[in-house]
Write a protein that holds these residues in place. Sequence first.
Motif, PDB file in Angstrom:
ATOM      1  N   LEU A 103       0.820  -1.204   0.000  1.00 40.64           N
ATOM      2  CA  LEU A 103       0.000   0.000   0.000  1.00 40.64           C
ATOM      3  C   LEU A 103       0.855   1.255   0.000  1.00 40.64           C
ATOM      4  CD1 LEU A 103      -2.934  -0.776   2.407  1.00 40.64           C
ATOM      5  CD2 LEU A 103      -2.886  -0.789  -0.059  1.00 40.64           C
ATOM      6  N   VAL A 106       1.384   2.620  -3.433  1.00 36.54           N
ATOM      7  CA  VAL A 106       0.170   3.230  -3.989  1.00 36.54           C
ATOM      8  C   VAL A 106      -0.075   4.587  -3.356  1.00 36.54           C
ATOM      9  CG1 VAL A 106      -2.298   2.917  -4.301  1.00 36.54           C
ATOM     10  CG2 VAL A 106      -0.811   0.948  -4.273  1.00 36.54           C
ATOM     11  N   LYS A 107       0.012   4.617  -2.022  1.00 33.13           N
ATOM     12  CA  LYS A 107      -0.312   5.846  -1.312  1.00 33.13           C
ATOM     13  C   LYS A 107       0.711   6.945  -1.579  1.00 33.13           C
ATOM     14  CE  LYS A 107      -3.930   4.081   0.486  1.00 33.13           C
ATOM     15  NZ  LYS A 107      -4.846   4.523   1.517  1.00 33.13           N
ATOM     16  N   ARG A 109       2.344   7.409  -4.325  1.00 36.43           N
ATOM     17  CA  ARG A 109       2.034   7.993  -5.635  1.00 36.43           C
ATOM     18  C   ARG A 109       0.780   8.850  -5.544  1.00 36.43           C
ATOM     19  NH1 ARG A 109       3.616   2.943  -8.149  1.00 36.43           N
ATOM     20  NH2 ARG A 109       5.812   3.157  -8.694  1.00 36.43           N
ATOM     21  N   ARG A 110      -0.155   8.402  -4.698  1.00 32.25           N
ATOM     22  CA  ARG A 110      -1.383   9.168  -4.530  1.00 32.25           C
ATOM     23  C   ARG A 110      -1.060  10.536  -3.948  1.00 32.25           C
ATOM     24  NH1 ARG A 110      -6.068   6.959  -2.392  1.00 32.25           N
ATOM     25  NH2 ARG A 110      -7.751   8.465  -2.226  1.00 32.25           N
ATOM     26  N   GLU A 113       0.207  12.699  -6.565  1.00 32.70           N
ATOM     27  CA  GLU A 113      -0.889  13.151  -7.429  1.00 32.70           C
ATOM     28  C   GLU A 113      -1.700  14.245  -6.770  1.00 32.70           C
ATOM     29  OE1 GLU A 113      -3.728  10.575  -9.137  1.00 32.70           O
ATOM     30  OE2 GLU A 113      -2.285   9.743 -10.543  1.00 32.70           O
ATOM     31  N   GLN A 130       9.917   0.067   0.724  1.00 30.99           N
ATOM     32  CA  GLN A 130       9.208  -0.059  -0.529  1.00 30.99           C
ATOM     33  C   GLN A 130       8.853   1.320  -1.081  1.00 30.99           C
ATOM     34  OE1 GLN A 130       9.187  -2.069  -2.598  1.00 30.99           O
ATOM     35  NE2 GLN A 130       7.283  -3.033  -3.154  1.00 30.99           N
ATOM     36  N   GLN A 138      10.208   9.174  -9.026  1.00 28.57           N
ATOM     37  CA  GLN A 138       9.573  10.454  -9.283  1.00 28.57           C
ATOM     38  C   GLN A 138      10.501  11.621  -8.982  1.00 28.57           C
ATOM     39  OE1 GLN A 138       6.265  10.570 -10.358  1.00 28.57           O
ATOM     40  NE2 GLN A 138       6.380   8.343 -10.452  1.00 28.57           N
TER      41      GLN A 138
ATOM     42  N   GLN B  36      -0.931   5.261 -16.599  1.00 27.04           N
ATOM     43  CA  GLN B  36      -0.849   6.092 -15.394  1.00 27.04           C
ATOM     44  C   GLN B  36      -0.308   5.279 -14.231  1.00 27.04           C
ATOM     45  OE1 GLN B  36      -3.892   8.424 -13.757  1.00 27.04           O
ATOM     46  NE2 GLN B  36      -4.713   8.984 -15.771  1.00 27.04           N
ATOM     47  N   VAL B  37       0.780   5.777 -13.660  1.00 25.99           N
ATOM     48  CA  VAL B  37       1.494   5.019 -12.636  1.00 25.99           C
ATOM     49  C   VAL B  37       0.591   4.653 -11.449  1.00 25.99           C
ATOM     50  CG1 VAL B  37       3.547   5.028 -11.204  1.00 25.99           C
ATOM     51  CG2 VAL B  37       3.531   6.260 -13.334  1.00 25.99           C
ATOM     52  N   TYR B  38      -0.175   5.638 -10.965  1.00 21.86           N
ATOM     53  CA  TYR B  38      -1.017   5.376  -9.796  1.00 21.86           C
ATOM     54  C   TYR B  38      -2.087   4.343 -10.110  1.00 21.86           C
ATOM     55  CZ  TYR B  38      -4.457   6.172  -6.173  1.00 21.86           C
ATOM     56  OH  TYR B  38      -5.367   6.006  -5.168  1.00 21.86           O
ATOM     57  N   ASP B  41      -0.736   0.879 -10.065  1.00 20.00           N
ATOM     58  CA  ASP B  41      -0.623   0.289  -8.740  1.00 20.00           C
ATOM     59  C   ASP B  41      -1.938  -0.342  -8.309  1.00 20.00           C
ATOM     60  OD1 ASP B  41       1.548   2.873  -7.513  1.00 20.00           O
ATOM     61  OD2 ASP B  41       2.015   0.823  -8.139  1.00 20.00           O
ATOM     62  N   LEU B  42      -3.029   0.393  -8.511  1.00 17.48           N
ATOM     63  CA  LEU B  42      -4.333  -0.157  -8.163  1.00 17.48           C
ATOM     64  C   LEU B  42      -4.652  -1.351  -9.051  1.00 17.48           C
ATOM     65  CD1 LEU B  42      -6.535   2.997  -7.562  1.00 17.48           C
ATOM     66  CD2 LEU B  42      -5.520   1.484  -5.896  1.00 17.48           C
ATOM     67  N   LEU B  45      -3.106  -4.572  -8.035  1.00 14.98           N
ATOM     68  CA  LEU B  45      -3.762  -5.110  -6.843  1.00 14.98           C
ATOM     69  C   LEU B  45      -5.065  -5.803  -7.217  1.00 14.98           C
ATOM     70  CD1 LEU B  45      -3.178  -2.462  -4.054  1.00 14.98           C
ATOM     71  CD2 LEU B  45      -2.383  -4.798  -4.137  1.00 14.98           C
ATOM     72  N   ARG B 165       5.828  -2.436 -16.322  1.00 18.15           N
ATOM     73  CA  ARG B 165       4.590  -2.328 -15.560  1.00 18.15           C
ATOM     74  C   ARG B 165       3.361  -2.451 -16.457  1.00 18.15           C
ATOM     75  NH1 ARG B 165       4.782   0.147 -10.553  1.00 18.15           N
ATOM     76  NH2 ARG B 165       2.943   1.369 -11.033  1.00 18.15           N
ATOM     77  N   LEU B 234       2.826 -10.051  -8.471  1.00 16.10           N
ATOM     78  CA  LEU B 234       3.110  -8.992  -7.510  1.00 16.10           C
ATOM     79  C   LEU B 234       4.606  -8.770  -7.358  1.00 16.10           C
ATOM     80  CD1 LEU B 234       1.593  -7.124  -5.518  1.00 16.10           C
ATOM     81  CD2 LEU B 234       2.215  -8.730  -3.737  1.00 16.10           C
ATOM     82  N   ASN B 238       6.293  -5.117  -8.258  1.00  9.24           N
ATOM     83  CA  ASN B 238       6.890  -4.251  -7.235  1.00  9.24           C
ATOM     84  C   ASN B 238       8.391  -4.420  -7.113  1.00  9.24           C
ATOM     85  OD1 ASN B 238       4.476  -3.140  -6.567  1.00  9.24           O
ATOM     86  ND2 ASN B 238       4.083  -4.473  -4.822  1.00  9.24           N
ATOM     87  N   THR B 280     -11.475  -0.050  -0.606  1.00  8.08           N
ATOM     88  CA  THR B 280     -10.467   0.186   0.417  1.00  8.08           C
ATOM     89  C   THR B 280      -9.386   1.150  -0.037  1.00  8.08           C
ATOM     90  OG1 THR B 280      -9.338  -1.796  -0.316  1.00  8.08           O
ATOM     91  CG2 THR B 280     -10.787  -2.021   1.576  1.00  8.08           C
ATOM     92  N   LEU B 281      -9.228   1.368  -1.324  1.00  7.97           N
ATOM     93  CA  LEU B 281      -8.161   2.251  -1.758  1.00  7.97           C
ATOM     94  C   LEU B 281      -8.621   3.424  -2.608  1.00  7.97           C
ATOM     95  CD1 LEU B 281      -5.351  -0.227  -2.702  1.00  7.97           C
ATOM     96  CD2 LEU B 281      -5.551   1.176  -0.687  1.00  7.97           C
ATOM     97  N   GLY B 282      -9.667   3.203  -3.358  1.00  9.22           N
ATOM     98  CA  GLY B 282     -10.013   4.225  -4.336  1.00  9.22           C
ATOM     99  C   GLY B 282     -10.836   5.354  -3.752  1.00  9.22           C
ATOM    100  N   PHE B 283     -11.326   5.151  -2.563  1.00 10.50           N
ATOM    101  CA  PHE B 283     -12.264   6.098  -2.003  1.00 10.50           C
ATOM    102  C   PHE B 283     -11.689   6.731  -0.760  1.00 10.50           C
ATOM    103  CE2 PHE B 283     -15.815   7.073  -4.033  1.00 10.50           C
ATOM    104  CZ  PHE B 283     -17.048   6.572  -3.646  1.00 10.50           C
ATOM    105  N   ASP B 284     -11.542   8.016  -0.736  1.00 13.83           N
ATOM    106  CA  ASP B 284     -11.023   8.682   0.452  1.00 13.83           C
ATOM    107  C   ASP B 284     -11.940   8.498   1.645  1.00 13.83           C
ATOM    108  OD1 ASP B 284      -9.266  11.589  -0.804  1.00 13.83           O
ATOM    109  OD2 ASP B 284      -8.577   9.787   0.207  1.00 13.83           O
TER     110      ASP B 284
END
Lengths: 407, 332, 288
Positions: A103, A106-107, A109-110, A113, A130, A138, B36-38, B41-42, B45, B165, B234, B238, B280-284
């Motif tokens: 995670l 991912v975070k 990079r988030r 962004e 990691q 970046q 898109q890099v981000y 990542d999603l 997963l 990637r 994975l 990574n 779990t990840l895409g939503f703040d």
Amino acid sequence: MFQIRNKTILAAAVSALTSLIGIGAAYAAGAPKGDPVVIGVIEDRSGSATFYSQESVKAIKLFAESINKGEVAYMGGTAGSDAGIQGRPIELIFEDDENNANLTVVKSRRLIERGADILFFLSGSGATMQGRVVCAEQKILCIAPTNVSSRLVSPPNNEYIFTMAPISEISGSAYIDAWKKLGFKRIAVISDSSPTSRVVRDAYKKTWEAAGFETVADEMMEIGSTDANSQVMRVRGQNPDVVFDSFASAAESAAMYKSLQRFGVKAQRWAQNNLTATPKIWELAGNAVDGTLVVDPIGPGNPNTDAVKAIYEKTHGKDTFVWLHAVVWDGLMLVKTAAKSAKSLEGTALRDAVEKITAFPSAFGQKGNTLNFARGVHNGTSEKGLVIVQFKNQKPSVLWDVYQPTK
Amino acid sequence: MNTTQTHQQRLARALRTESLLGLLGTLAFVIFVGGQVYRQDLGILVIVYALLALGMYLPLALGGRLSLAYNAYFAIGAYSVAITGQQGGALLWLAPILGVGLSMLTAAILAIVTRKLSGFHLAVATMLFGIVVHTWLIHSGNWAGGPEGIGGIPRLFLFGWELGRTELIAVGALLVWVIATAIVHYRTSFFGVALRAQRETVPAAQACGVPIVSLRIISLALGAGIASIAGMLLALMNQFILPESFGIKVVFLVLFMPILGGMFTPWGSVLGALIVVFFTLGFDFFEGPGVLTFGILALIILLVFPQGVLGGLAALRQRFKKPGVAKGGSLT
Amino acid sequence: MLLSIVSSGIGIGALYGLVALGYFLFFQATTAINFAIGAIVMFAGMALAVVSKDMGQAWMIAMLIAVALAILLAWISEAAILRPILARSSDEFGAVVAIVALMFVIEQLAGVIFGRRPIQGKQLFDAIYFVGDGIIESRFVWNLAISLIVFAVVVAWLRYGRYGRMLRAAGDNEAAARVLGLPIRRIKFAAVFATGAVCAVAGVLYASQAPLNFHSHLAFAIAGFIAFVIGGTGSAWAPLVGGILLGLIEALTIWFLGGGARDYMLLLLVLVVFSVRPEGIFTVRVRT
């Protein structure tokens, strides 16, 4: 309809007025102006490093605010006494990586962004290991103030990340010098089953075995178990000179100290700095923790430490000031200093600026301790960044009178 | 005679439609993720979880055997890539053989040892096995990286072409489609039907000469192999693995995916993976108490919509169909 | 030396026995394994610790709150979750996933309400007894004593209590009990009530001896379940026997093989017991 429109107009008017007052106040106080400098923070809010992470988060929030107010204590000369970074306000944004390395990437990079100019890693070492890949990729400046793993600043992928807490090898040699002075030979180590604890134990054990000490007992306590009696009894049976605590988890650590006390284990107790970072353990273990010696980044006698401690205690008076808070302060100050000389927030420029920083006064360590960076030297500490403290009345309040690290 | 023909034709057509829809969905996914890099990542997963969910789905939906040891197979796949990838990656081609082979063997042995167990007993036994493997990885010596894991995993080269990637996402998504489609076909094949029969009534199936134990073991082994592929992807993506990523919590998360998406088709597991990652990840909004909200959501779905999202959609579709169309030929 | 280890094993095993009793009672009413019981124990313990220490309420009040919460959670797991799912289909997968989901929800609720830090209640049993060159912690003695009392009460209730006897009857064959006109709903509630109360006692004991984390529940759930299986369902004393046996095996394993061997030993134990004698030590004997 009519009511709602009225409410909307009212709300708009109130916000406009508040903004005007706010801007006016800001101008009056000489506050930082312009686009904020966005610092992205990776924290652990729900995983296994939550406890330490949230302590560090408390510190970064408070100190960012202090810097925005121009409260820089003794750092005026080095970092500049203007408010904010490059005169601009610091804005913190956060992402939770749950101390899960997958995670973290991912975070991180988030955060970029979302506009982060700089990244701070306040989660576990594994996660940061990691995450730093993103920093190199970046080309963004990354600071991991609380991680002590030397692997973080070694290649590959170490070009953009900096740490400042003394790495385990430096702490390790401090322990060894102290033990040599006392003529100790037999070390018993107890750890818990978490990966963090195992990494710490591996690192220290390797260091002291290379220096000729003998590991007479190597015990482990499972996370989740409430009883360390068997392990402690096995340790006692080996008659060690030193019992070394390399726990990472507070609950199990406290149980172990109580067991040591109950079984009257005579060896001198030494612990690595997880103990001093977690006041919870002192509370849980009670007076079983007294007498323990720790090679810690902070101790009494350093005016810089006291200054930062004063700032911290003004807001968080009830909480104990620990070394985590001190290194977070240094991390922020390092960024402020680098930004001043780089005059830009571009990652490579900032990185180059940090690498040129020497004689940087730190908030931790012995009096007069400084950090020195260079290309290839991304952890700026030496043994002067360490103090040996002893627990008295359940607090690490006294400097050990026998020996202090000198290199 | 006529009805059977129509039934078989309908079945074949339904299978083709399902495969085609799946393919379209997969392509859309790959294009959406793009470069898109981000998002990548999603995306990885989603692919990893989808494969794990498919691996769990196969023996479960078809054979009725719930094994919770999937984090072990996940780890075997990842570590096989990490270990063979050391020293410049000359041995990387060994990884698929090693990873899939070892995980299938492990699953088979575990299946044989636990063949008399069922229900919660089976769940706990396999869960303990998963926990033991996780513990062992943390305390392993240098050859498996120990608690610090293994880094510096190189990229895989296929016929001189580097799998970066973007390529890994495309390959991973394609694998998901292939495996899901294979399971769909497997379900209606002789072996699939036999497996499902023994799930309903063991004595009747036995009477028909179905080798129950062997089928169960094979389906568990296949599921493990699929899960190990997730680990390999994975690790390649990574280029770094930590033992902490292979704990039992992963299994618990994957457990929800077939239920969320719908148990009557493997695509439900894939959709479930998408939903879980999104939530779990895409939503703040779901930060922090994210797992809490997710757990409550899972309970609501289990209680109110047990057919899952796809099941709900299928039910809706039935409602809009013209009455009088024969309901035979359902895929369940 | 060995005496300390044995006392440690029995002391911890007594708590395992209580958790196993929770499984046992719940199983009697529903023939389902409520894996979330570990989380209920943890939740009750944390509630006690937080209410009595951080909120400064009287210990008795905290205890009552803990019991009430445990019963509530046990009731939710039966009436709101397991019953509707099991009624729908006899497929156990849905029940397993639902229980795991509930376990997570309770864990996260504990984290949100009580905080994500180790929590410890007031240490009730601090004394140590010196026997020879060994040490027996008084908490182990108290654990055993309190467990024995709880078990005795439950056994008496099952044998002589009105709802206790009906529970035994209904547990054997719910359909027959329904035909006989037994009040199934109330019996289930009585069982759930008992489960919650027992979990609360276990939680309170844990909280009074060691710090609890919001991750602690899984260890309780696994240990309690293994103890339950080892003991079997033949007698209400079985969970205690299973628990103490498990505690002893665990303590001896750590003493002879070190702390790391525990997980491997548990796996081996589970595989052996589950395959060789899954009914446990005490089985139900049907008189023919």
